[in-house]
Design a protein around this motif. Structure first.
Motif, PDB file in Angstrom:
ATOM      1  N   THR A  25       6.035   7.628  16.971  1.00 33.79           N
ATOM      2  CA  THR A  25       4.744   7.704  16.292  1.00 33.79           C
ATOM      3  C   THR A  25       4.893   7.486  14.793  1.00 33.79           C
ATOM      4  O   THR A  25       4.033   7.888  14.004  1.00 33.79           O
ATOM      5  CB  THR A  25       4.056   9.059  16.572  1.00 33.79           C
ATOM      6  OG1 THR A  25       4.984  10.132  16.356  1.00 33.79           O
ATOM      7  CG2 THR A  25       3.560   9.124  17.995  1.00 33.79           C
ATOM      8  N   GLY A  26       5.994   6.853  14.400  1.00 34.67           N
ATOM      9  CA  GLY A  26       6.164   6.468  13.015  1.00 34.67           C
ATOM     10  C   GLY A  26       7.069   7.392  12.222  1.00 34.67           C
ATOM     11  O   GLY A  26       7.725   8.267  12.767  1.00 34.67           O
ATOM     12  N   TYR A  38       7.694  10.288   9.389  1.00 35.77           N
ATOM     13  CA  TYR A  38       7.041  11.492   8.875  1.00 35.77           C
ATOM     14  C   TYR A  38       7.743  11.961   7.599  1.00 35.77           C
ATOM     15  O   TYR A  38       8.910  11.658   7.363  1.00 35.77           O
ATOM     16  CB  TYR A  38       7.092  12.618   9.903  1.00 35.77           C
ATOM     17  CG  TYR A  38       6.230  12.396  11.119  1.00 35.77           C
ATOM     18  CD1 TYR A  38       5.001  13.033  11.250  1.00 35.77           C
ATOM     19  CD2 TYR A  38       6.640  11.547  12.139  1.00 35.77           C
ATOM     20  CE1 TYR A  38       4.204  12.839  12.362  1.00 35.77           C
ATOM     21  CE2 TYR A  38       5.852  11.338  13.261  1.00 35.77           C
ATOM     22  CZ  TYR A  38       4.629  11.985  13.368  1.00 35.77           C
ATOM     23  OH  TYR A  38       3.843  11.781  14.472  1.00 35.77           O
ATOM     24  N   ARG A  57      12.477  12.688   4.763  1.00 36.87           N
ATOM     25  CA  ARG A  57      11.780  11.776   5.679  1.00 36.87           C
ATOM     26  C   ARG A  57      12.470  11.789   7.028  1.00 36.87           C
ATOM     27  O   ARG A  57      13.688  11.928   7.124  1.00 36.87           O
ATOM     28  CB  ARG A  57      11.743  10.369   5.080  1.00 36.87           C
ATOM     29  CG  ARG A  57      11.144  10.342   3.685  1.00 36.87           C
ATOM     30  CD  ARG A  57      11.094   8.954   3.092  1.00 36.87           C
ATOM     31  NE  ARG A  57       9.945   8.190   3.595  1.00 36.87           N
ATOM     32  CZ  ARG A  57       9.600   6.981   3.148  1.00 36.87           C
ATOM     33  NH1 ARG A  57      10.325   6.410   2.206  1.00 36.87           N
ATOM     34  NH2 ARG A  57       8.558   6.360   3.643  1.00 36.87           N
ATOM     35  N   ARG A  69       4.059  15.755   7.666  1.00 38.15           N
ATOM     36  CA  ARG A  69       2.950  14.818   7.481  1.00 38.15           C
ATOM     37  C   ARG A  69       3.284  13.455   8.077  1.00 38.15           C
ATOM     38  O   ARG A  69       4.410  12.968   7.963  1.00 38.15           O
ATOM     39  CB  ARG A  69       2.630  14.654   5.996  1.00 38.15           C
ATOM     40  CG  ARG A  69       2.138  15.932   5.326  1.00 38.15           C
ATOM     41  CD  ARG A  69       1.617  15.659   3.918  1.00 38.15           C
ATOM     42  NE  ARG A  69       1.248  16.889   3.234  1.00 38.15           N
ATOM     43  CZ  ARG A  69       0.086  17.511   3.398  1.00 38.15           C
ATOM     44  NH1 ARG A  69      -0.814  17.006   4.223  1.00 38.15           N
ATOM     45  NH2 ARG A  69      -0.185  18.629   2.744  1.00 38.15           N
ATOM     46  N   SER A  70       2.274  12.843   8.658  1.00 45.37           N
ATOM     47  CA  SER A  70       2.435  11.513   9.236  1.00 45.37           C
ATOM     48  C   SER A  70       2.437  10.473   8.122  1.00 45.37           C
ATOM     49  O   SER A  70       2.210  10.798   6.949  1.00 45.37           O
ATOM     50  CB  SER A  70       1.294  11.227  10.212  1.00 45.37           C
ATOM     51  OG  SER A  70       0.057  11.190   9.516  1.00 45.37           O
ATOM     52  N   ALA A  71       2.657   9.209   8.497  1.00 46.34           N
ATOM     53  CA  ALA A  71       2.699   8.136   7.501  1.00 46.34           C
ATOM     54  C   ALA A  71       1.377   8.026   6.743  1.00 46.34           C
ATOM     55  O   ALA A  71       1.345   7.620   5.579  1.00 46.34           O
ATOM     56  CB  ALA A  71       3.039   6.818   8.175  1.00 46.34           C
ATOM     57  N   GLY A  72       0.278   8.389   7.384  1.00 44.71           N
ATOM     58  CA  GLY A  72      -1.031   8.347   6.740  1.00 44.71           C
ATOM     59  C   GLY A  72      -1.350   9.612   5.974  1.00 44.71           C
ATOM     60  O   GLY A  72      -2.488   9.825   5.573  1.00 44.71           O
ATOM     61  N   HIS A  73      -0.342  10.477   5.805  1.00 44.22           N
ATOM     62  CA  HIS A  73      -0.445  11.742   5.066  1.00 44.22           C
ATOM     63  C   HIS A  73      -1.243  12.816   5.802  1.00 44.22           C
ATOM     64  O   HIS A  73      -1.603  13.834   5.225  1.00 44.22           O
ATOM     65  CB  HIS A  73      -1.035  11.518   3.668  1.00 44.22           C
ATOM     66  CG  HIS A  73      -0.256  10.547   2.838  1.00 44.22           C
ATOM     67  ND1 HIS A  73       1.003  10.821   2.357  1.00 44.22           N
ATOM     68  CD2 HIS A  73      -0.546   9.268   2.459  1.00 44.22           C
ATOM     69  CE1 HIS A  73       1.453   9.757   1.690  1.00 44.22           C
ATOM     70  NE2 HIS A  73       0.549   8.814   1.741  1.00 44.22           N
ATOM     71  N   GLY A  74      -1.543  12.575   7.071  1.00 39.31           N
ATOM     72  CA  GLY A  74      -2.201  13.606   7.866  1.00 39.31           C
ATOM     73  C   GLY A  74      -1.227  14.724   8.201  1.00 39.31           C
ATOM     74  O   GLY A  74      -0.022  14.493   8.342  1.00 39.31           O
TER      75      GLY A  74
END
Length: 206
Positions: free
Chosen positions: A165-166, A168, A187, A130-135
């Motif tokens: 891209t941040g 995860y 993480r 999952r990305s930082a935005g929880h996607g």
């Protein structure tokens, strides 16, 4: 005709040198990885059934899988016709793979004291990146039948993740039906800066 090939970073010296900066462990054969729970090869999370007769253990590793393209560079001044191929820092990208380990134990006479690891077992492994935005960036799920009581399975993510891209989060689980499900998270920072710097320095050498 000049060709460009995709290569997986497998140089042990480079991996070992960069690992401390990335916060990742390194091995000569497998490259860099992150592990949950932290520790050595035998570090496992564990869970007993309510009757304390059966136990399932699990371990998870994320192999980020740095990849890059190579480009041609002219040879040194003494051998201008010698063409060498070097890593192109601009082409860096990740292609994660997920590694699951398990152990299934059964008590024989005394609960939790005398155990055996025998037979074949159904094992289900699952992971979500999952990305930082929880996607959900990618997800893997496999149902493994007739597995030994102790084993390990590598599941490719099948998708490239762009550099820088941040941060995860990986959510993972190992399930043995009737015994229980082990879960965990870790993480991972997708920054490629350390590799980019190392490759740029190396490529500048004659």
């Amino acid at each position: 005709m000049k060709r460009t090939r995709i290569a997986v970073l497998a140089l042990a010296t480079a991996a070992a040198a960069l690992a401390p900066l990335l916060g990742q462990a390194a091995t000569a054969a497998e490259g860099t990885y992150l592990q949950d729970p932290s520790g050595g090869e035998k570090a496992m999370k564990s869970q007993w059934t309510k009757d304390e007769m059966h136990k399932v253990e699990g371990q998870f590793r994320l192999y980020p899988g740095i990849q890059y393209k190579t480009v041609a560079r002219p040879g040194p001044s003494g051998a201008p016709d010698y063409e060498r191929r070097v890593a192109d820092p601009k082409s860096l990208a990740w292609q994660p793979a997920f590694d699951f380990a398990w152990a299934v134990s059964d008590s024989t006479v005394v609960k939790k004291a005398l155990t055996t690891k025998e037979g074949k077992h159904p094992i289900v492994v699952h992971a979500v990146l999952r990305s930082a935005g929880h996607g959900k960036a990618l997800e893997v799920h496999q149902e493994l039948t007739d597995q030994p009581a102790t084993g390990r399975a590598r599941v490719p993510g099948g998708k490239r993740i762009a550099c820088d891209t941040g941060e995860y989060t990986v959510e993972w689980s190992v399930t043995r039906s009737g015994y229980g499900t082990l879960t965990g998270t870790l993480r991972w920072d997708s920054s490629c800066e350390q590799y980019r710097t190392a490759f740029s320095t190396e490529n500048g050498k004659a």
